[in-house]
Motif scaffolding. Sequence first.
Motif: not given
Lengths: 373, 373
Positions: A127-132, A134
Amino acid sequence: MPRGKTLSRSRLPIWRWTVVVTQRDVARLAGVSVRTVSNVVNNFAYVSEETRAQVQRALEELDYRPNLAARSLNRGRSNLLALVLPLDVPYFTELAAHVVDQAEERGYTVLIDRTEGVAERERQIIMRRDRSAIFDGFILSPLGLTEDELRRWVGKCPVVMLGEMQVEGVDHVAIDDTAAARCATAHLISLGRTRIAAIGVPHRPLAEAAEVASVARWETSAHRSAGYGQALAEAGLPVRPELAVPVRRYQREDGRRAMERLLDLAEPPDAVFCYNDLLAVGAVRAVLSRGLRVPQDVAVVGFDGIEEGRFANPALTTIAPDKARIAELAVARLLERVEGDQSPPAQMEAPWSLVVDASSTGVPGQAAPEVRG
Amino acid sequence: MPRGKTLSRSRLPIWRWTVVVTQRDVARLAGVSVRTVSNVVNNFAYVSEETRAQVQRALEELDYRPNLAARSLNRGRSNLLALVLPLDVPYFTELAAHVVDQAEERGYTVLIDRTEGVAERERQIIMRRDRSAIFDGFILSPLGLTEDELRRWVGKCPVVMLGEMQVEGVDHVAIDDTAAARCATAHLISLGRTRIAAIGVPHRPLAEAAEVASVARWETSAHRSAGYGQALAEAGLPVRPELAVPVRRYQREDGRRAMERLLDLAEPPDAVFCYNDLLAVGAVRAVLSRGLRVPQDVAVVGFDGIEEGRFANPALTTIAPDKARIAELAVARLLERVEGDQSPPAQMEAPWSLVVDASSTGVPGQAAPEVRG
């Protein structure tokens, strides 16, 4: 200054005193062109060692930090991969080492996001979209997520999945669990054992399992149970429900408890196939604690081929998936995707072998694998 | 569009088809203010469940990705921590689980950067400056880096170090290795053993070790050797150089080989203190392979208190550092630094205990810890 406002020094600790240093500043200090700085920052090959060192000094002096997200948008790469898996099982730790090595050889760094198979943690990760922002791609061994949750996530970034669970449209690497489990059970039958227990069978039907337990673990467990059942059937042995024990987790303590229950039966088993090596380590402990012998009283076979099993006393007979090959297939496929490959998703199968050792035969010393799948 | 140019769809795979979606777009679709979207994205508490769900749907529909680096500059936080350590030793895997749990309780996610103690890999990690754009802070257990290299890096971002190696100006958590090693050796002496070997002593003097091996591992090894020597001296026993065996790595196979050498001596030892549990597992294997018994012929003590040792046969007597406490101290300190604490660096000590089990006493079953440090 489009990348953010400069923060005043007084309000922040020293490492937060963020002056936005640009490649232009670095170029000026190093006495080179902005393009050369960019080449060094992006690790391109065509820069002389001397110039590279000069730029490196300037980068350090100015404490230059590339804007990762911007770089991601411009170049399409961060050269970082995420490996999402549980680390409380040595099988995955050993597999992770292979993945890190394989990726490193190809110039990628792997960061590990550990989940312990907890669905909530896996959910947070996807769900933590910021991972994509990174990561260029993900290698994922989900234990808790439903297929539905995974399907919503994939397609948004390159993903390769490991293990039993398959999601439509996603590249996938696994071994043939059913064939391997059949082989493990047949090995015990070949030794003359007739009351062969299984530790790690599914808790309940999948419909219920989906709520209480891990779906992917259910799948793994179901496939291994199928192989166990097939081997018994082929040998004309009955499947005895009291010899098939479910466990909550695949940890040593669960194996110990399950074996205790089996030894308490009026007719205890003369062999046990454990669905991973940690369960087998626990089962061996339970047998020895009663003053019984492994394998004379109870022969034990595990699954995973971990180093701990090779050094256990007695050393474990086990099914060893080819972890290096699994990692190789997964990393190669993921990088193809990262580089733009749009071919249909592949279901890749890695080999495994039955490694026969003292816990089933009583003969110590690592024999050559007897069966390969 | 300051964050990067939009790339044409045809040249890129679907997941690279990057349209820059702003919070304004999300707000428009969800029918809420930009501030509300920002509150949801940043996980602030003061948003109703209903509104949050509404915004979440819009975020998913538009595939919104926050610009991490920009967010870092604006808010000063990514809520990501990096844990840099080797994972080929279960001690660190178990410690990592505690760190992940502790950080999660405080709203931080931990990503693991595995090094296997390889200096070159550690060097790459600290040199890749973009990592400080991703992570708020680092917990680092360096095995290969020199103090000099570390000193150049720290101060640029919040770091807490674990283990023996100390760097001036850096927060640090460790146990008293020397006291623990003295206690382990004294335990063997108390059992009447007189020819006590040590597996894992430093290879050579530090000056040479720095080139060929890991500095931090040398420090650990040197501290444990000091404790071993102290216990022998206190009991009036001589330090016999032939009983102190160096190893290349702290793995099971190294322990097995070292023990083989000891058993080949004209006068083999009657006990061995191994500098970690994996070495002890290997040493036990070597003793049993010769048809000798543990502990009757050779008593074995390990170090680390890993679960594998509790389930080994015989179960390992060991020094168990309080891993939960180490993780708690490290995470708490790191987050203080992330939040701006500028107090002088602290040297924090975590407790340890001697856990007595069958590999030294022959009495199986986990006894209560006998000594605590």
